[in-house]
Design a protein around this motif. Structure first.
Motif, short mmCIF file in Angstrom:
data_model
loop_
_atom_site.label_atom_id
_atom_site.label_comp_id
_atom_site.label_asym_id
_atom_site.label_seq_id
_atom_site.Cartn_x
_atom_site.Cartn_y
_atom_site.Cartn_z
N THR A 336 0.82 -1.21 0.00
CA THR A 336 0.00 0.00 0.00
C THR A 336 0.85 1.26 0.00
N GLN A 339 2.51 1.91 -3.28
CA GLN A 339 1.58 2.45 -4.29
C GLN A 339 1.31 3.93 -4.07
N MET A 340 1.26 4.31 -2.79
CA MET A 340 1.05 5.73 -2.50
C MET A 340 2.22 6.55 -3.03
N ASN A 343 1.88 6.78 -6.72
CA ASN A 343 0.83 7.74 -7.10
C ASN A 343 1.29 9.18 -6.93
C1 LIG Z 1 -3.20 4.99 -6.60
O1 LIG Z 1 -3.90 5.47 -7.75
C2 LIG Z 1 -4.78 4.51 -8.31
C3 LIG Z 1 -5.30 5.09 -9.60
O2 LIG Z 1 -5.68 6.42 -9.49
C4 LIG Z 1 -5.89 4.19 -7.31
O3 LIG Z 1 -6.77 3.23 -7.87
C5 LIG Z 1 -5.24 3.60 -6.06
O4 LIG Z 1 -6.21 3.36 -5.09
C6 LIG Z 1 -4.18 4.57 -5.52
N1 LIG Z 1 -3.47 3.84 -4.44
C7 LIG Z 1 -3.26 4.35 -3.24
C8 LIG Z 1 -2.59 3.46 -2.25
O5 LIG Z 1 -3.58 5.48 -2.93
#
Ligand SMILES: *[C@@H]1O[C@H](CO)[C@@H](O)[C@H](O)[C@H]1NC(C)=O
Ligand SMILES: *[C@@H]1O[C@H](CO)[C@@H](O)[C@H](O)[C@H]1NC(C)=O
Ligand SMILES: *[C@@H]1O[C@H](CO)[C@@H](O)[C@H](O)[C@H]1NC(C)=O
Length: 387
Positions: A336, A339-340, A343
């Motif tokens: 997690t 991914q943040m 992003n």
């Molecule tokens: C990162 O971005 C994607 C696509 O916008 C989104 O689906 C995902 O939930 C986000 N991940 C986090 C951990 O914020």
């Protein structure tokens, strides 16, 4: 004799003044936003192509926003353009993709990808749709899950281990080579390790002179760039012809899919497929290498983030039966925090200052007139910048 000469000169002057006047204040029904059209022909292109030195809004846009507000007019590479950083206007433009506007690339792009005549007018929409689907097929989530993840893992292991032995490395440069070798392999089976030529160098050279005025005359860097591009296209076409004549060379990559799709998609000709490959290399190479380079920069400036990443990754390795096994899709999905970070990096390293849209017909938004007032090829364009 003299009088005739003078009259001609006077006429020319009048003609040019008239052109300049038309240039500065395009005659249309409706209101145009404030802004300067710069010089005839080149407009404000020179100011636009000077790259920004920071990750802030592009200085071209920022300066004009301060002077004229969030929506202004300008002229870039021979086209009158409206730039919008306004949320409502951008939302409106995005909602009318395909009906009022369509994606448009600078004319040098059109020339670059030789979208001429009929193809140029009709096909951009169709080609764009096809591009989306074929790239998703080969680089999207499904393909990441099915096959790309271990390949990317290998690529990174090899390269990181290699860089670690080299002392200081130029991150942007080594990443560019890595990304090029990888994407060129996925697109047309380029075998970097056994190839005589360092295509990544050719490609970087083309890119570096690409964002120049599209003046295709000997001596200009654009001319040089077009010549290098022809060479590259010829090499791509040779690869295509080889595959067509010898199916045993198939490897299930992007090129093979394009070959299969030739039966159903009319525009996929033997001349167009090389251009398509070139274009996709272009799009993936520049954006990926810049984003990855910036990732290194951000991480080096934020040791707490690196620490947090380390904790997350070590926890995953601890849970494994064999610590040296490969990264699985489930593990990847469970990161997690990672991914943040991804992003956030994508958000702040938003590379192009904006995207161009071409007006397909006249329309008004927020009292501003967007029109296709010149001819079908030369349109007033709405250029939107994410707020
Ligand atoms: C990162 O971005 C994607 C696509 O916008 C989104 O689906 C995902 O939930 C986000 N991940 C986090 C951990 O914020
Ligand atoms: C990329 O390809 C070149 C040859 O084209 C090769 O010399 C180089 O080692 C490769 N680099 C990586 C990182 O794969
Ligand atoms: C790549 O660049 C080298 C050196 O400039 C040149 O000899 C070669 O023909 C180029 N190859 C392609 C495919 O453009």
């Amino acid at each position: 004799m003299w009088t005739i000469g003078l009259a001609v000169v006077a006429l020319v002057v009048v003609y040019y003044t008239h052109l300049i006047f038309k240039w500065r204040s395009p005659k249309i029904e409706g209101v145009l936003p404030p802004g300067s059209m710069g010089w005839p022909l080149i407009g404000e292109t020179l100011q636009f192509i000077i790259p920004g030195k920071s990750l802030d809004l592009h200085p071209f846009v920022k300066k004009r926003m301060q002077k004229y507000g969030p929506i202004f007019k300008t002229s870039l590479v021979g086209r009158p353009i409206i730039v919008s950083t306004d949320y409502e206007m951008n939302k409106y433009i995005l909602q009318h993709e395909g009906t009022l506007v369509e994606l448009w690339y600078l004319d040098s792009f059109a020339k670059f990808f030789a979208l001429e005549g009929e193809t140029r007018v009709n096909a951009i929409g169709t080609v764009h749709k096809y591009l989306r689907s074929i790239t998703l097929n080969h680089f999207g989530v499904e393909s990441l899950k099915a096959s790309l993840l271990p390949k990317i893992e290998d690529m990174l292991h090899t390269n990181l281990a290699n860089w670690a032995t080299q002392g200081p490395v130029d991150v942007k440069q080594v990443i560019s080579v890595m990304v090029f070798n990888f994407t060129a392999n996925k697109i047309f089976g380029y075998d970097a390790a056994n190839s005589k030529e360092k295509l990544s160098e050719n490609y970087t050279k083309i890119l570096n002179s690409f964002i120049s005025l599209p003046l295709n005359i000997p001596g200009t860097s654009f001319h040089k760039c077009m010549k290098d591009r022809e060479k590259m296209l010829k090499m791509l076409k040779d690869t295509l012809m080889e595959r067509l004549s010898d199916p045993s060379k198939r490897r299930g990559d992007f090129l093979d899919q394009a070959i299969d799709d030739m039966k159903t998609e009319k525009f996929l000709t033997e001349d167009f497929i090389p251009q398509l490959m070139f274009g996709i290399l272009f799009a993936s190479f520049e954006s990926m290498s810049t984003t990855l380079t910036l990732t290194f920069k951000f991480l080096s400036e934020n040791p707490r983030v690196v620490e947090e990443l380390r904790v997350e990754h070590e926890a995953i390795v601890k849970k494994r039966e064999n610590p040296n096994s490969r990264l699985t899709w489930e593990e990847y999905r469970s990161m997690t925090f990672t991914q943040m970070v991804v992003n956030e990096t994508l958000r702040i390293s938003n590379i192009p200052p904006g995207l161009f849209r071409k007006a397909l017909k006249d329309f008004q938004v927020k009292g501003i007139h967007c029109s296709s007032w010149l001819d079908s090829n030369a349109c007033d364009s709405c250029y939107s910048v994410e707020p």
